[in-house]
Design an enzyme around this catalytic site. Sequence first.
Site, PDB file in Angstrom:
ATOM      1  N   ASP A 175      44.298  51.443 113.117  1.00  0.00           N
ATOM      2  CA  ASP A 175      45.046  50.614 113.856  1.00  0.00           C
ATOM      3  C   ASP A 175      46.324  49.253 113.536  1.00  0.00           C
ATOM      4  O   ASP A 175      44.826  48.653 113.882  1.00  0.00           O
ATOM      5  CB  ASP A 175      44.477  50.487 115.432  1.00  0.00           C
ATOM      6  CG  ASP A 175      45.348  49.920 116.443  1.00  0.00           C
ATOM      7  OD1 ASP A 175      46.350  50.457 116.747  1.00  0.00           O
ATOM      8  OD2 ASP A 175      44.497  49.560 117.521  1.00  0.00           O
ATOM      9  N   ASP A 226      54.463  50.232 114.553  1.00  0.00           N
ATOM     10  CA  ASP A 226      52.930  50.935 114.951  1.00  0.00           C
ATOM     11  C   ASP A 226      53.248  52.125 115.227  1.00  0.00           C
ATOM     12  O   ASP A 226      53.587  53.081 115.505  1.00  0.00           O
ATOM     13  CB  ASP A 226      52.869  50.337 116.670  1.00  0.00           C
ATOM     14  CG  ASP A 226      51.843  50.277 117.091  1.00  0.00           C
ATOM     15  OD1 ASP A 226      51.059  50.925 116.486  1.00  0.00           O
ATOM     16  OD2 ASP A 226      51.710  50.710 118.470  1.00  0.00           O
TER      17      ASP A 226
END
Length: 387
Positions: free
Chosen positions: A100, A280
């Site tokens: 992440d 992201d």
Amino acid sequence: MKFSLIACAVLASSVLAAPAVSPPKPGQAIPAVTLPIQKHAVEGSKIDRARNNAKAQISKWGARTHPSLVGGNAPLTNDANELYWAPVKVGSQSFTVDLDTGSSDFWLRGADCTSNDGSCGNGQRGVDVSEFSDTGLTYDDGYGSGSASGEIYQGTYTLAGLTAKNAYFGVSTSETGFTDPADGLFGLGFAALSNIGSSTNGKAPIDELKVTSFGFYLSNAADGDNGEVTFQGSDSRKYTGSFSYLPLNARTYWQFSLSGASISVGGRNIRFSVANGIADTGTTLIIVGDSEASAIYKAIGADSQGNINCNVARTGPNVTFNLGGKSFVIPPSVYVFNDGQGSCISGIMGGAGQAGVVIFGDVFTRQYYTLFDVTNRRVGFALARHP
Ligand SMILES: *[C@@H]1O[C@H](CO)[C@@H](O)[C@H](O)[C@H]1NC(C)=O
């Protein structure tokens, strides 16, 4: 429940390190290591999942940007966990973790973890903490689609051939919203976002592992190849040309300024309504401001919800992101997001106002290999080379 035996089987055969990567820079002692990565197998309509993922990510970034929203987040959507996993070794034990880029703690599920939504029951097993030292400290992490809290332990862990000794990591005793098959989460953001670091030595996992950079290549589902992540370099087989870099304007997540940036589509030039963008890999779509999204929908022929005729993938205009003086073209074949059953949506959607940032998610990364350069505090984009 989304426990996937298939994902585990694929993992077992894919841990082998891969081939040629770009040569280490001078002074870079550790050779680059490339690992195949894959999204978790999840059920349900691809479009529903993409929309849910977008909602969860908007909520996640909104919580970051507007701290008062923490805890007041959207319902937990399991399908929103569109994360890529990798193997990690902790002491003598092996696990899989979601990677992440939008958080900065490393934690694994504890053997005595409890949850009210099955979050603790989907990994292979909990960590046996007997080989680690208990710091007696605790952590409590909130995410856009869930939370994890527990105790902080100290021990040795290895990810992608990089080893951290006497490093801190979390062992969760309570979780919500993590009902995917991974055993924990590995945050690849900076130390300022690390709760575990702030309670201990101030370091994020990328500091503990001395990560200099890492690069993400995302495959097209249709090609049948795996995506991959490379640490301490990039895999030059997976992009063409050279990287265009954007300097980070915060050392929190992978954020850069959108001042002067714009979007060109159908002869129009659209300014961003939001000041910053982030790279992201955990976000499925590209999330822009609502006004940019409306203008894009109009130009590409989508309705106000982003639904679009699948034929646009062949006939639509390019959408070009002008960032840092460079043009990044997303062709219609990439931004028309197809569920494989005759329904399509725009892979570029609104919501960045609520998120507080424009999110360059997988629709962007699939077209542009993304280098997260820790040492030089920048992100680099280069045209991805698909088979
Ligand atoms: C879209 O961009 C590609 C790559 O830059 C270019 O080759 C193509 O001609 C563009 N298509 C249109 C319709 O402008």
